[in-house]
Design a protein around this motif. Sequence first.
Motif, PDB file in Angstrom:
ATOM      1  N   ARG A   1       0.840  -1.200   0.000  1.00  0.00           N
ATOM      2  CA  ARG A   1       0.000   0.000   0.000  1.00  0.00           C
ATOM      3  C   ARG A   1       0.881   1.258   0.000  1.00  0.00           C
ATOM      4  N   LEU A   2       1.914   1.235   0.838  1.00  0.00           N
ATOM      5  CA  LEU A   2       2.835   2.362   0.880  1.00  0.00           C
ATOM      6  C   LEU A   2       3.569   2.517  -0.451  1.00  0.00           C
ATOM      7  N   LEU A   3       4.037   1.411  -0.990  1.00  0.00           N
ATOM      8  CA  LEU A   3       4.804   1.472  -2.241  1.00  0.00           C
ATOM      9  C   LEU A   3       3.946   1.994  -3.397  1.00  0.00           C
ATOM     10  N   GLU A   4       2.645   1.718  -3.333  1.00  0.00           N
ATOM     11  CA  GLU A   4       1.769   2.173  -4.423  1.00  0.00           C
ATOM     12  C   GLU A   4       1.368   3.639  -4.259  1.00  0.00           C
ATOM     13  N   GLN A   5       1.217   4.087  -3.011  1.00  0.00           N
ATOM     14  CA  GLN A   5       0.695   5.436  -2.797  1.00  0.00           C
ATOM     15  C   GLN A   5       1.787   6.495  -2.617  1.00  0.00           C
ATOM     16  N   VAL A   6       3.009   6.054  -2.401  1.00  0.00           N
ATOM     17  CA  VAL A   6       4.077   6.978  -2.025  1.00  0.00           C
ATOM     18  C   VAL A   6       5.277   6.784  -2.946  1.00  0.00           C
ATOM     19  N   ASN A   7       5.964   7.855  -3.264  1.00  0.00           N
ATOM     20  CA  ASN A   7       7.247   7.729  -3.971  1.00  0.00           C
ATOM     21  C   ASN A   7       8.378   7.766  -2.961  1.00  0.00           C
ATOM     22  N   PHE A   8       8.966   6.615  -2.696  1.00  0.00           N
ATOM     23  CA  PHE A   8      10.087   6.577  -1.757  1.00  0.00           C
ATOM     24  C   PHE A   8      11.366   6.976  -2.469  1.00  0.00           C
ATOM     25  N   THR A   9      12.257   7.599  -1.730  1.00  0.00           N
ATOM     26  CA  THR A   9      13.572   7.942  -2.252  1.00  0.00           C
ATOM     27  C   THR A   9      14.477   6.721  -2.162  1.00  0.00           C
ATOM     28  N   LEU A  10      14.261   5.927  -1.120  1.00  0.00           N
ATOM     29  CA  LEU A  10      15.144   4.791  -0.848  1.00  0.00           C
ATOM     30  C   LEU A  10      14.373   3.693  -0.128  1.00  0.00           C
ATOM     31  N   ILE A  11      14.599   2.469  -0.551  1.00  0.00           N
ATOM     32  CA  ILE A  11      14.118   1.310   0.210  1.00  0.00           C
ATOM     33  C   ILE A  11      15.344   0.607   0.789  1.00  0.00           C
ATOM     34  N   ARG A  12      15.343   0.416   2.121  1.00  0.00           N
ATOM     35  CA  ARG A  12      16.446  -0.309   2.771  1.00  0.00           C
ATOM     36  C   ARG A  12      15.889  -1.550   3.440  1.00  0.00           C
ATOM     37  N   ALA A  13      16.469  -2.694   3.180  1.00  0.00           N
ATOM     38  CA  ALA A  13      15.936  -3.929   3.753  1.00  0.00           C
ATOM     39  C   ALA A  13      17.007  -5.006   3.720  1.00  0.00           C
ATOM     40  N   ASN A  14      16.715  -6.123   4.380  1.00  0.00           N
ATOM     41  CA  ASN A  14      17.643  -7.257   4.223  1.00  0.00           C
ATOM     42  C   ASN A  14      17.217  -8.077   3.013  1.00  0.00           C
ATOM     43  N   ALA A  15      18.004  -9.069   2.694  1.00  0.00           N
ATOM     44  CA  ALA A  15      17.812  -9.772   1.425  1.00  0.00           C
ATOM     45  C   ALA A  15      16.467 -10.488   1.360  1.00  0.00           C
ATOM     46  N   SER A  16      16.021 -11.070   2.469  1.00  0.00           N
ATOM     47  CA  SER A  16      14.766 -11.814   2.387  1.00  0.00           C
ATOM     48  C   SER A  16      13.586 -10.867   2.222  1.00  0.00           C
ATOM     49  N   GLU A  17      13.703  -9.676   2.811  1.00  0.00           N
ATOM     50  CA  GLU A  17      12.628  -8.694   2.629  1.00  0.00           C
ATOM     51  C   GLU A  17      12.582  -8.182   1.191  1.00  0.00           C
TER      52      GLU A  17
END
Lengths: 269, 269, 269
Positions: free
Chosen positions: A104-120
């Motif tokens: 929902r966030l990814l569709e409604q918002v333009n993020f500058t950066l996504i930070r996560a671990n590999a499984s995420e």
Amino acid sequence: MKILQHLRQKRPLIHCITNYVTVNDVANALLSVGASPVMADDESEVGEITAISNALLINIGTLNSRTISSMIKSAKKANELKIPIVFDPVGVGASTLRNETAFRLLEQVNFTLIRANASEISFLTSKTGGARGVDASENELGKDILEHINAAKILAKKYNCVVAVSGKTDIIVDEKQTKLCNNGSPMMANITGSGCMLGAVMAAFLGASDDKFEAALKAVCTFGISGEMAAEKTIANNAANATFRTNFIDALSFVDDDILNKRAKILSH
Amino acid sequence: MKILQHLRQKRPLIHCITNYVTVNDVANALLSVGASPVMADDESEVGEITAISNALLINIGTLNSRTISSMIKSAKKANELKIPIVFDPVGVGASTLRNETAFRLLEQVNFTLIRANASEISFLTSKTGGARGVDASENELGKDILEHINAAKILAKKYNCVVAVSGKTDIIVDEKQTKLCNNGSPMMANITGSGCMLGAVMAAFLGASDDKFEAALKAVCTFGISGEMAAEKTIANNAANATFRTNFIDALSFVDDDILNKRAKILSH
Amino acid sequence: MKILQHLRQKRPLIHCITNYVTVNDVANALLSVGASPVMADDESEVGEITAISNALLINIGTLNSRTISSMIKSAKKANELKIPIVFDPVGVGASTLRNETAFRLLEQVNFTLIRANASEISFLTSKTGGARGVDASENELGKDILEHINAAKILAKKYNCVVAVSGKTDIIVDEKQTKLCNNGSPMMANITGSGCMLGAVMAAFLGASDDKFEAALKAVCTFGISGEMAAEKTIANNAANATFRTNFIDALSFVDDDILNKRAKILSH
């Protein structure tokens, strides 16, 4: 470019909507690296707080219905004002609520950066696979690194943002570039909050820089170098996890541009 | 008067409705100084918890609609039972929600003490100006100290309470008296939670003393001296922020009445 | 039986619904002992998170209406899937909400283990007496130990579970057995979170063992030995509470089966 000196002169204000497990470490990490934290998550004030901030961090580590609304509202305000946003989709893959909120966030918002671990990152790319807990396995970026770069590239293109994958080797990509950073210490996986603090430190760099990819890359290196310095001191004192945590937050204030340039282990891919 | 010895004998129970960023530091600071913390913020239990406590701390650092109701209820119970209350209006000036909540509390509740940094006090006095973040600038009490004393005096008269303004020089006023305390260390501004812990420590002193002004003054000195002792140890060990935090909470348990009397730097104004 | 080695090989995932005061310590204690923490408390995801976990911890330290529903839902899922549950009734006796919630949970859920201090156990047994704050008094298990064993036995029989009473001497009982553990340090009462961390560490042992009584007993000994090791180091360095906290979480990672077997002070009753 003296990126850390500039950050410390600007002292960016970072609005964090984050989990209550590691929020204190996030605040102290921001202060140590030279930024200023502000935590606020009530829907009726987040717009105003985002508006006076230099960057926004959204971390879904302990999300709930009240804070999800605040995340959406805050992120839309940041987009409106062109304030950079870091998204840390903690534990995505582990529950329907996390999955639905992340998308929902990814569709409604333009993020500058996504930070996560590999499984995420893998889950976000494939919508399959399941995160186990929220702490990165030290080895998860070992042999599968090409696969992780590929997954990060897919996300970076789809959402038009920088993607950072944390692990033994960190991966930073955008549509055009791929860099690897080999700084860091296995001790970082022994404490809670390493990933959360990294997300916050990346927000601090983004809040002080125009070149988003360069900011993300240098943030990851600064963070990894701090981990190395803290591990050296911890091991020299025959201490363990909690001492490492203290040394790590100390080290974030010790790293300067000279140390960063000397110790950064960056590889182009 | 051996104020610290008395506090430690009485071991006052301090009910804290505070923010989730620094709540752990607040609890540990209270234990170190010799008090006992209890955190409870559900509206259906706060009245009972306040009723068994020796003082109440209300800190709006991460307020939300659920906890605002609890703050009001708790504070009214404290007033009814003549239990002292410390109000820490964290970040007031930064959002409409914080401003409205602060003034709603100030109108409906009789606080024993308001503790804040200079920009927050200034906002409460003038309803203008804006807080930037929630961490005190080291210099904000430098040349403008007379202005800050004046603002604190206005508040103290209007709300009939003690007002403490935190900064390089701390100001403690009530309607009749003005004292300055020059203890402390710049390192206190490098960690999150310094202000929150001070609010809690002041509540502990108020919960163990009848003379509210004296309690507030000695709490501020004890806190500042702890900061000095922690800074000395931190610098001697070439360490930084997170080590200082640890040393600071340790130091709160080391300060006794002898140290307090020897090291306190109190000026009358 | 090498219980710690087995725990560290299995690395159980522990779902914690716990208070926001000590949640960071709980997470770091779990990582140090060799388990993996996951914190989630939204009603719409707790079932899924419990289902992928090896044990569940329910701690009512800062309960509210939102999290109480999550506790019930999570615990019922754990019962359904035969996942062990630790119940830590923090502050029961201090408010009607805590009392009602504790008994509601005890009636609707089959707990594997109840861990509490003596006044909380006493309240649960007698429905009388009042907890004062939530930190255990060092002496509360001194002369009254027979009374506490008796109270724990009553609870263990009534709810068909293991009961652990924390204090100077720890008591571990089930319907058939009673053991006492004399490990630990008075310094553990000087920090917030000792009890909360113990509850979590017990959940980790339960999540990795079939013999629930043995797991509870060895968890208590491991915890107490870590307290002793941390106190020795803290005193040797002329430090206090906050340093002890750091040393304690470090020590949880230092204790192995050899140290556990050598230092455990277990008495049968």
